[in-house]
Structure formats: structure tokens, C-alpha cells
Scaffold this motif. Structure first.
Motif, short mmCIF file in Angstrom:
data_model
loop_
_atom_site.label_atom_id
_atom_site.label_comp_id
_atom_site.label_asym_id
_atom_site.label_seq_id
_atom_site.Cartn_x
_atom_site.Cartn_y
_atom_site.Cartn_z
N MET A 1 116.38 52.20 37.18
CA MET A 1 115.80 52.53 35.90
C MET A 1 116.00 51.37 34.94
O MET A 1 117.12 50.95 34.71
N PRO A 2 114.94 50.76 34.36
CA PRO A 2 115.07 49.62 33.48
C PRO A 2 115.79 49.99 32.19
O PRO A 2 115.67 51.09 31.68
N LYS A 3 116.54 49.04 31.68
CA LYS A 3 117.28 49.24 30.44
C LYS A 3 116.34 49.11 29.26
O LYS A 3 115.44 48.27 29.27
N PRO A 4 116.56 49.91 28.20
CA PRO A 4 115.75 49.77 26.99
C PRO A 4 115.94 48.37 26.39
O PRO A 4 117.00 47.78 26.53
N ALA A 7 119.28 46.84 24.78
CA ALA A 7 120.48 47.56 25.22
C ALA A 7 121.43 46.57 25.88
O ALA A 7 121.00 45.71 26.64
N PRO A 8 122.72 46.70 25.60
CA PRO A 8 123.67 45.77 26.23
C PRO A 8 123.80 46.02 27.74
O PRO A 8 123.58 47.13 28.21
N GLU A 23 123.67 47.04 36.32
CA GLU A 23 122.26 46.69 36.50
C GLU A 23 121.97 46.21 37.91
O GLU A 23 120.96 46.55 38.50
N THR A 24 122.86 45.37 38.43
CA THR A 24 122.62 44.77 39.74
C THR A 24 123.45 45.40 40.85
O THR A 24 123.34 45.00 42.00
N ARG A 41 122.36 37.61 26.56
CA ARG A 41 122.58 39.04 26.80
C ARG A 41 123.78 39.53 26.01
O ARG A 41 124.78 38.84 25.88
N ASP A 42 123.68 40.74 25.50
CA ASP A 42 124.84 41.43 24.94
C ASP A 42 125.46 42.21 26.09
O ASP A 42 124.74 42.71 26.97
#
Length: 184
Positions: A1-4, A7-8, A23-24, A41-42
Motif C-alpha cells: 500500500m503506497p504511503k500518503p 508521510a514519514p 516500506e521495503t 525523506r522524513d
């Protein structure tokens, strides 16, 4: 599911103290996290079991490791002032001051980079940025006893002939040096 958008990146710390990139779906190191941040990236680092936010702790650890390896970005006098601020009750002012200073630095760097893209007939807006930074620092530091008696070297030099140009060249060189360190 992709992050908004915005979003950190969520990093979870397991009981074994290993850091897991959600994420990975793989483990990461402090160097990886540092790279994510340099890439824009945050990150948010949380303890898997307790849910505690550990981001500050790990960011401070990343800074300490860079400083100990010789990637000195923070001069000793700045580190000393930071330590001093914990004992002088300046905790309420220092975070806002540092955040505003970094905002000004980013804005100044962006303006310098824009100016460098234009034909070099001087650096338009650079002197205004310098004056704004000096005024800001004077205002913020006016309550600190040591700051009131210390006059910056560049301010003394600005009274001499051609020193304004020299000061601009020096600041530009320092900014270029800082930018090259950020790019590592």
C-alpha cells in the motif's frame, strides 16, 4: 500500500534493537536512515513493543556518529552553547531559534543557488539575506550575556573598504562548503 504524500518513512525497532523499514520490508542501519534523510525523506522510528517514538534519540545518534567520524558540522562553541542551554533554562527559546535558523539557512541557500544561475553581475539579494540573518541573530541572542559582548568578525570587517565584497565571497565559499558536505 503506497504511503500518503508527505508521510514519514516508518522504521520499527525490534526488541533486538534491529531497525525495520516498513516500506521495503527489510532491515536498515543508521547509515541507511541518514541517507534517507539526506535524500529528503522524513523518518519516524518507533519501538515495536511499546509504540514509543524514538526518532529524536536515533537522529541524535546519527549526528554524534557523523561528528565522531570527523564530519564536523557543529563547531565546538555551538555544541557548548547547546549544552549550556539545557542548564540555563533556555530550553523554551533554543528549539524555536534553531528551527528558524535552519529555515533561514535553507531559504538563503535557495536564493544563492538561484542567483548563481543568473549571469554573475553580483549576487542579487545576497546582502539582504546577510542583513536579515545578522538582525535575526542579534535579536535572538540579545538576552544571552556572552552574546551581548561578542561582536562577529564579519561585522568588524564590513567597515573597511572592499570588505563587503570579501565578506560575501567568504560566506559564499562557506555555503558552498556546507552544501558539498550535505550532498555526501
Amino acid at each position: 500500500m503506497p504511503k500518503p504524500e508527505g508521510a514519514p518513512l516508518l522504521i520499527k525497532r525490534y526488541a533486538s534493537r534491529r531497525l525495520y523499514n516498513t516500506e521495503t520490508s527489510d532491515y536498515v542501519t543508521l547509515d541507511d536512515i541518514s541517507r534517507f534523510i539526506r535524500e529528503g525523506r522524513d523518518v519516524q522510528i518507533v519501538d515495536l513493543k511499546s509504540g514509543d517514538d524514538l526518532t529524536r534519540q536515533y537522529l541524535l545518534q546519527i549526528i554524534a556518529e557523523h561528528e565522531s567520524r570527523g564530519d564536523n558540522v557543529l563547531p565546538t562553541n555551538v555544541l557548548t552553547d547547546l549544552v549550556r542551554s539545557y542548564s540555563e533554562g533556555a530550553q523554551t527559546m533554543v528549539p524555536d531559534f534553531l528551527a528558524a535558523s535552519f529555515d533561514m539557512l535553507r531559504d538563503g541557500q535557495a536564493k544563492v543557488m538561484e542567483s548563481m544561475a543568473t549571469p554573475m553581475g553580483g549576487l542579487p539579494g545576497f546582502e539582504q539575506i546577510k542583513q536579515q540573518q545578522e538582525a535575526f541573530l542579534k535579536t535572538m541572542m540579545s538576552g544571552w550575556p556572552a552574546a551581548a559582548t561578542t561582536e562577529p568578525q564579519e561585522e568588524k570587517a564590513s567597515t573597511e573598504d572592499n570588505s563587503e565584497l570579501d565578506a560575501i565571497k567568504k560566506q559564499l565559499a562557506e555555503m558552498q562548503k556546507a552544501l558539498s558536505r550535505m550532498g555526501k
